[in-house]
Design an enzyme around this catalytic site. Structure first.
Site, mmCIF file in Angstrom:
data_model
loop_
_atom_site.group_PDB
_atom_site.id
_atom_site.type_symbol
_atom_site.label_atom_id
_atom_site.label_comp_id
_atom_site.label_asym_id
_atom_site.label_seq_id
_atom_site.Cartn_x
_atom_site.Cartn_y
_atom_site.Cartn_z
ATOM 1 N N HIS A 152 2.828 -7.543 12.009
ATOM 2 C CA HIS A 152 1.768 -7.171 11.860
ATOM 3 C C HIS A 152 0.998 -7.624 13.673
ATOM 4 C CE1 HIS A 152 -1.196 -8.934 9.011
ATOM 5 N NE2 HIS A 152 -2.499 -9.239 9.700
ATOM 6 N N GLU A 193 3.716 -11.206 1.813
ATOM 7 C CA GLU A 193 2.175 -12.122 3.546
ATOM 8 C C GLU A 193 1.290 -12.422 2.833
ATOM 9 O OE1 GLU A 193 2.831 -10.257 7.301
ATOM 10 O OE2 GLU A 193 1.882 -9.121 6.467
ATOM 11 N N SER A 241 -3.467 -6.899 15.372
ATOM 12 C CA SER A 241 -4.849 -7.310 16.391
ATOM 13 C C SER A 241 -3.250 -8.805 17.455
ATOM 14 C CB SER A 241 -5.348 -8.911 15.928
ATOM 15 O OG SER A 241 -4.353 -9.516 14.882
ATOM 16 N N ASP A 268 2.805 -2.155 8.728
ATOM 17 C CA ASP A 268 1.842 -3.100 9.389
ATOM 18 C C ASP A 268 2.058 -4.968 9.521
ATOM 19 O OD1 ASP A 268 2.021 -4.702 12.383
ATOM 20 O OD2 ASP A 268 -0.247 -4.821 11.322
ATOM 21 N N ARG A 278 -4.172 -4.165 3.652
ATOM 22 C CA ARG A 278 -3.464 -5.919 3.119
ATOM 23 C C ARG A 278 -1.550 -4.684 2.333
ATOM 24 N NH1 ARG A 278 -5.296 -8.996 5.709
ATOM 25 N NH2 ARG A 278 -5.096 -11.178 5.268
#
Length: 342
Positions: free
Chosen positions: A294, A267, A297, A262, A238
């Protein structure tokens, strides 16, 4: 004919997920590329029975007070610090998250970022595109082979990163407040040390920790200064686990060799004091930073599975079942319902 439950989707999902939910629910979807304005999201969610939430959303007590019918907030995410779980529990609302489906894609990206940073891949790409005449002995980087790599956080993500990095015959250190297994299917062999020792010994450090009250700026200026001169730092946990302003200062003075991320502090919606964006100083150092939006995923097959997991959790709650991936136990669900593993 009875009222069909209303399910609000805050961000774009794949068509199979819309079909899955539409069979038994009225679906209010946001299939645009942008987040809804807060006022519009509140308007849509006011009559919702279920809500599929994503990382850009902030689910607060005030938001929940405007959603009297809400039974479940299903997060299409792993870290759920943007959802007030206590407020949900108090209001009898389930909260779910996706635990495993993001792990391998994020670990893969972490390894890629570390390699890209160590071998100057972005700078090399820019050099070729700028018309480089041919081979010259410049852009020397560092090798991961035989190096010491420290993992801050040794949960599922940390262990997955360690498995990938084992191929470099690296010494893997880890620091985590939770017990870490080093045998069998639990994960690869890792040497567990205190965070201070990890930072002092590692050639590269990969942050895999979630954000909570204990990890906010865990890597602050003091700890970052204790890292080995010229070492590399990668953050896929994070953003706010790392003090980005301190990183920029230590890159500028040459203490840190490089930084890849990333995830970013801006955020983290759980922070009222979060910055407005990525520090300009980090953006302005392309030869020493590698920044991605990001992508952890951002694998199509994984995203469909993540969304499907969240949709299934919504349908389970609406059917009065314990949802997969539950992180709380709302009191009004009744004693006959077994307590989920958290």
């Amino acid at each position: 004919m009875g009222r069909r439950p209303v399910v609000v989707l805050t961000h774009r999902v794949h068509r199979p997920i819309l079909d899955m939910l539409s069979t038994s629910c009225e679906v209010i979807a946001n299939q645009s590329d942008e987040s809804l304005p807060p006022s519009e999201l509140r308007r849509r969610a006011a009559g919702a029975d279920g809500l599929m939430a994503f990382m850009p959303d902030r689910i607060t007590a005030e938001f929940l007070d405007e959603c009297p019918r809400l039974q479940v907030v299903a997060g299409a995410l792993k870290g759920h610090d943007n959802i007030d779980v206590d407020a949900c529990t108090e209001r009898g609302i389930w909260v779910t998250r996706v635990e495993d489906l993001l792990t391998e894609p994020t670990a893969e990206l972490a390894a890629g970022l570390l390699i890209g940073l160590a071998r100057n891949i972005p700078a090399g790409d820019r050099s070729v595109r700028a018309g480089r005449a041919g081979w010259r002995p410049t852009l020397y980087g560092t090798t991961l082979v035989g190096s010491t790599i420290g993992l801050v956080g040794a949960g599922r993500l940390g262990r997955a990163v360690a498995r990938l990095l084992r191929g470099f015959e690296a010494t893997i250190l880890c620091s985590d407040p939770a017990p870490v297994s080093s045998a069998g299917e639990e994960g690869p062999e890792m040497e567990r040390v205190e965070l201070s020792e990890l930072l002092e010994r590692s050639d590269s450090v990969v942050v895999c920790a979630p954000l909570n009250a204990h990890t906010l700026h865990l890597l602050d200026r003091r700890r970052l200064e204790s890292m080995r001169p010229g070492s590399l730092l990668v953050n896929v946990g994070r953003g706010s686990v790392v003090d980005e302003s301190a990183v920029a200062e230590l890159l500028r003075c040459g203490h840190l060799g490089g930084f890849a991320a990333d995830v970013f502090e801006f955020e983290d919606l759980s922070r009222s004091d979060r910055p407005a964006g990525v520090p300009e100083d980090l953006v302005a150092m392309p030869d020493r930073t590698l920044l991605t939006p990001h992508l952890g995923s951002a694998v199509a097959s994984a995203r469909i599975q993540i969304e499907e997991h969240a949709a299934r959790a919504i349908l389970q709650v609406l059917a009065r079942e314990v949802p997969d991936g539950a992180v709380n136990r709302p009191p009004r669900t009744g004693s006959a319902v077994p307590t989920p593993a958290v």
